[in-house]
Design an enzyme around this catalytic site. Structure first.
Site, PDB file in Angstrom:
ATOM      1  CE  LYS A   1      -3.708  -2.478   1.882  1.00 43.31           C
ATOM      2  NZ  LYS A   1      -4.212  -2.756   3.659  1.00 43.31           N
TER       3      LYS A   1
ATOM      4  CG  ASP B   1      -9.013   0.000   4.775  1.00 44.43           C
ATOM      5  OD1 ASP B   1      -9.178  -0.014   3.747  1.00 44.43           O
ATOM      6  OD2 ASP B   1      -8.351  -0.477   6.047  1.00 44.43           O
TER       7      ASP B   1
ATOM      8  CD  GLN C   1      -3.298  -4.623   6.592  1.00 45.90           C
ATOM      9  OE1 GLN C   1      -3.220  -3.367   6.092  1.00 45.90           O
ATOM     10  NE2 GLN C   1      -4.225  -5.648   6.540  1.00 45.90           N
TER      11      GLN C   1
END
Ligand code: NAP
Length: 288
Positions: A54, A121, A98
């Site tokens: 990412k 997200d 994460q």
């Protein structure tokens, strides 16, 4: 093979190029490029690989990389303080926590600490609610990538029978909501569904996110169906998905390969979300 291949690598490349252009324009207009803060807690090797990919993609698109790596024994309060610091930083356009988090940390409380305008997200309660209400907001990356692939292949959704196999918070459930907002007639199947093949054979568009290798065979697919395979499994002979690709490609109308289908779309959509977040913040909209 009768199915048309839906090339996720090519679509993802196009998205990333478009994002890079948007990043350059925004940077020229406001002086600083958008920035993504990835927060990795602990030393899970798979999470380290995902975060590294990412960050690389973010830098390649011209965005600022604000990575934080914290020890697994960090307290809930310390993570809250870090998220608050990133939330207040105007150079940080998006915050990505994460998952999974180490034991002892409350995932829902920490994810919900991210302001919806920086929730790249799309997993906060507010972002999930905006999706449920079909209001503008940041959408979860993998399901957003599924829709992007369907659109890129010009697969019609309005009025189509869409079946999603899987109802996870990360993939299946939001994918079904996005399909519904595109006016498909949506059915969600899961591990308790009776006669899965009978349900999936109704589909014009079949999105599979079950996490079971080779679950979907020709017995599950009506001829001409668009089959989107979200599953990823590492095997001795490489990556495979939830769909028995070789046989299903003989009956499907469209099919995504694994690798090279949905996989590359997830990071591409994360970059797109970060640019969207930065653009909305620059316009003074705090809901994104
Ligand atoms: P998950 O949280 O394990 O959810 C799996 C879902 O599938 C659950 O809703 C489960 O039903 C359902 N299911 C399990 N076995 C089934 C069966 N035999 N028949 C019908 N439904 C079944 O997994 P996930 O996070 O959604 O991920 C799904 C897959 O996508 C995994 O292979 C994962 O590695 C992959 N993935 C790929 C990407 C990408 O970037 N391409 C991103 C995320 C995930 P219940 O709810 O009843 O248990």
């Amino acid at each position: 093979v009768t199915a048309q291949l839906v090339d996720g690598t090519a679509v993802a490349r196009q998205v990333r190029e478009d994002v890079a252009k948007g990043v350059a324009e925004l940077a020229a207009a406001r002086g600083t490029p958008p920035g993504l803060a990835t927060v990795l807690i602990g030393d899970d090797p798979a999470s380290e690989v995902y975060v590294r990919n990412k960050r690389r993609a973010c830098t390649a698109a011209g965005m600022q990389d604000f990575h934080r790596h914290l020890p697994a024994d960090i307290t809930q309060e310390e993570v809250v303080a870090l998220v608050d610091e990133l939330a207040a930083d105007p150079d940080v356009s998006g915050i990505l926590l994460q998952l999974p988090l180490p034991k002892g940390l409350d995932r829902f409380a920490l994810v919900d600490r991210i302001p919806p305008a920086k929730d790249v997200d799309g997993l906060t309660t507010l972002s999930r609610g905006l999706l449920a209400r079909d209001l503008p907001g940041l959408r979860p990356c993998t399901p957003a990538g599924v829709i992007k692939l369907i659109d890129a292949a010009r697969i019609p959704l309005e009025g189509a029978a869409a079946v999603v196999v899987g109802r996870s918070e990360l993939v299946g459930h939001p994918a079904a909501e996005l399909l519904l907002s595109r006016r498909a007639t949506v059915t969600i199947a899961h591990s308790h569904t009776r006669d899965l093949a009978k349900v999936t054979r109704q589909a014009d568009v079949l999105v599979v996110a079950a996490g079971v290798p080779g679950l979907i065979t020709t017995a599950h697919v009506k001829p001409g169906t668009a089959v989107i395979d979200v599953g990823i499994h590492r095997t001795d002979s490489g990556l495979t998905g939830d769909v028995a690709y070789n046989e299903v490609a003989e009956v499907a109308g469209w099919i995504t390969p694994v690798p090279g289908g949905v996989g590359p779309m997830t990071i591409a959509m994360l970059l797109a979300n970060t640019l969207t977040a930065a653009t909305m913040q620059a316009a003074g909209d705090d809901r994104a």
